[in-house]
Design an enzyme around this catalytic site. Structure first.
Site, PDB file in Angstrom:
ATOM      1  N   GLU A   1       0.795  -1.231   0.000  1.00  0.00           N
ATOM      2  CA  GLU A   1       0.000   0.000   0.000  1.00  0.00           C
ATOM      3  C   GLU A   1       0.829   1.284   0.000  1.00  0.00           C
ATOM      4  O   GLU A   1       0.893   1.988   1.025  1.00  0.00           O
ATOM      5  CB  GLU A   1      -0.933   0.012   1.211  1.00  0.00           C
ATOM      6  CG  GLU A   1      -1.957  -1.095   1.204  1.00  0.00           C
ATOM      7  CD  GLU A   1      -3.008  -0.933   2.298  1.00  0.00           C
ATOM      8  OE1 GLU A   1      -2.891  -0.012   3.117  1.00  0.00           O
ATOM      9  OE2 GLU A   1      -3.945  -1.747   2.337  1.00  0.00           O
TER      10      GLU A   1
ATOM     11  N   GLU B   1      -5.218  -8.517   0.908  1.00  0.00           N
ATOM     12  CA  GLU B   1      -5.708  -8.265   2.275  1.00  0.00           C
ATOM     13  C   GLU B   1      -7.195  -7.953   2.216  1.00  0.00           C
ATOM     14  O   GLU B   1      -7.639  -7.220   1.324  1.00  0.00           O
ATOM     15  CB  GLU B   1      -5.043  -7.031   2.917  1.00  0.00           C
ATOM     16  CG  GLU B   1      -3.667  -7.240   3.454  1.00  0.00           C
ATOM     17  CD  GLU B   1      -3.130  -5.982   4.157  1.00  0.00           C
ATOM     18  OE1 GLU B   1      -3.943  -5.143   4.620  1.00  0.00           O
ATOM     19  OE2 GLU B   1      -1.907  -5.853   4.234  1.00  0.00           O
TER      20      GLU B   1
HETATM   21  C1  FCB Z   1      -3.920  -2.271   5.852  1.00  0.00           C
HETATM   22  C2  FCB Z   1      -2.487  -2.593   6.212  1.00  0.00           C
HETATM   23  C3  FCB Z   1      -2.363  -3.704   7.207  1.00  0.00           C
HETATM   24  C4  FCB Z   1      -3.401  -3.615   8.296  1.00  0.00           C
HETATM   25  C5  FCB Z   1      -4.778  -3.445   7.724  1.00  0.00           C
HETATM   26  C6  FCB Z   1      -5.882  -3.382   8.749  1.00  0.00           C
HETATM   27  O1  FCB Z   1      -4.013  -0.999   5.320  1.00  0.00           O
HETATM   28  O2  FCB Z   1      -1.774  -2.952   5.040  1.00  0.00           O
HETATM   29  O3  FCB Z   1      -1.049  -3.718   7.692  1.00  0.00           O
HETATM   30  O4  FCB Z   1      -3.081  -2.620   9.178  1.00  0.00           O
HETATM   31  O5  FCB Z   1      -4.811  -2.304   6.932  1.00  0.00           O
END
Ligand code: FCB
Length: 451
Positions: free
Chosen positions: A173, A362
């Site tokens: 990110e 994620e």
């Molecule tokens: C994302 C991050 C990860 C975690 C989640 C909840 O943005 O990449 O490390 O904190 O959020």
């Protein structure tokens, strides 16, 4: 233990679908000053008063450094076939550059070997937000030396681990760490201002492409990707002003890093901030250097964003209308629960027509879990995963090439500036005793993945 009836079957996702679970060095490892590790920007940031809720520190976290064998066994027991983790740069290079730290290097060999032994594919993230503090002293992501430092680090990791690790993620990110860390100062290193942000953006955009090229040249048969945070952006109303606010927000949240990577350069819409970026860096010169043909794009989505026109917010003239204000279902983070938004943003990225494969690298949710009689009945989290996996299925059925899904996260961990309060794990962690307890959502995944 869950007895939920799951509305889809594993085979609906296809035989080679990658089922993974993710975590990150700073959030899980602890052992922040052991065996020669150097400090990272998060270690220092956590010392600054008021920066992290509850004055929490990432120094012990889940103690994964010492407990990795047990934790990997847990991931395996829940049925995951892929394990995503990140390398702590300052464990390998305590000073950011220079001599590698043998014990740090050995630690990741051990984690990788253990994954392979358990038949879980390691997905290694090179950079998940924890810059060595020594490099931040020299300007960090704002420095024009950043790409040289990053490339050395990436080359080292690729050659050191490339015989065993074939699945690589360059950055986690970039919008997250440049915006939060260099524009609004909510994350480490706590810098602020448009100038810091723009420099950091450009160096991160270069790093994601350079990282791809390095991995391609150093690792045979590598499967290379990088990740993006993304959120469908919805204007609060149909008014011209709200729509303009949504367009600008979309550029920042969703387009800023993928478009240069795809060879389109930075988004060129009429938008003062990015015009400035072009000027500040004469970025057009770099269009080719910013491009890299990734094998996959990692999308990370948690919630959609609703925005309205706000003339008092500089540059974007937009502000978010939070889920709480709109009185829609939300998680303990205040993030709207909306699987349709997830489906829409996957579709938005796929529309570029230039992405070969998507992995959801994620996705997950924090809720206020309650431990009762040694169990955690986290039905809301189960519902979240279930509806979001249904959105993935819908996208796949329409021909969008989603190749995998990684749950965030294996166990409750250090949630950056929110400290240890938000619990995102499939496994509950008692941070006083380090006791792990599988939540019902963990059993739910086990039921799905081992059916
Ligand atoms: C994302 C991050 C990860 C975690 C989640 C909840 O943005 O990449 O490390 O904190 O959020």
């Amino acid at each position: 233990m869950t007895t939920n009836k799951i509305p889809f079957r594993l085979k609906d996702f296809g035989e080679n679908f990658i089922w993974g679970v993710a975590m990150a060095a700073t959030q899980n490892e602890g052992a922040y000053n052991e065996d020669g590790r150097g400090p990272s920007i998060w270690d220092n940031f956590a010392r600054r008063q008021g920066k992290i809720k509850g004055a929490a520190k990432p120094y012990v976290a889940c103690d994964f450094y010492h407990r990795y064998k047990d934790d990997l066994l847990l991931a395996k027991a829940l049925g995951f076939k892929a394990f995503r983790f990140s390398i702590s740069w300052s464990r390998i290079f305590p000073e950011g550059t220079g001599k590698p730290n043998k014990e740090g290097v050995a630690f990741y060999h051990k984690v990788i070997d253990e994954c392979l032994k358990l038949d879980m594919d390691p997905f290694v993230t090179l950079y998940h937000w924890d810059l060595p503090a020594a490099l931040e002293k020299e300007g960090g992501w704002t420095s024009h030396h950043m790409n040289k430092w990053f490339n050395r680090y990436a080359t080292f990791c690729a050659t050191e681990y490339g015989d065993k690790v074939k699945k690589w993620i360059v950055l986690n990110e970039p919008f997250g760490f440049t915006m939060l860390g260099y524009m609004i100062g909510k994350h480490a290193p706590g810098k602020t201002g448009v100038n810091n942000f723009l420099k950091a953006v450009h160096h991160a955009a270069m790093a994601q492409a350079d990282g791809g090229r390095i991995l391609r040249s150093e690792v045979s048969k590598a499967y290379i990707g990088t990740t993006f945070s993304c959120s469908q952006v919805i204007p609060l109303s149909d008014s011209k002003e709200d729509k303009a606010a949504a367009l600008k927000t979309d550029i920042l949240l969703n387009r800023l890093f993928i478009e240069p990577l795809l060879g389109k350069g930075y988004p060129k819409d009429d938008f003062a901030l990015l015009e400035k970026l072009e000027l500040a860096n004469t970025a057009w010169k770099y269009t080719d250097k910013l491009r890299f043909d990734m094998d996959f794009i990692g999308l990370q989505n948690y919630f959609p964003v609703v925005v309205k026109h706000n003339p008092f917010i500089p540059i974007v003239n937009a502000s978010e209308v939070k889920a709480v204000t709109r009185k829609v279902p939300h998680t303990a983070m205040g993030w709207e629960i909306n699987a349709n938004g997830f489906y829409n943003i996957i579709k938005q990225f796929w529309k570029y027509g230039a992405i070969k494969e998507i992995i959801i690298s994620e996705n997950g949710a924090a809720f206020n879990d309650v431990v009762k009689d040694g169990a955690i009945a986290d039905q809301q989290r189960i519902d979240y995963f279930q509806s979001h996996l249904q959105a993935v299925l819908k996208a796949k059925k329409e021909g969008i090439n989603v190749k995998g899904y990684m749950a965030w996260t294996l166990m409750d961990n250090f949630e950056w500036s929110e400290g240890y309060n938000p619990r995102f794990g499939l496994i509950h962690v008692d941070f006083k005793t380090q006791l792990r307890t599988i939540k019902d959502s963990g059993y739910w995944f086990r039921d799905l993945l081992t059916q």
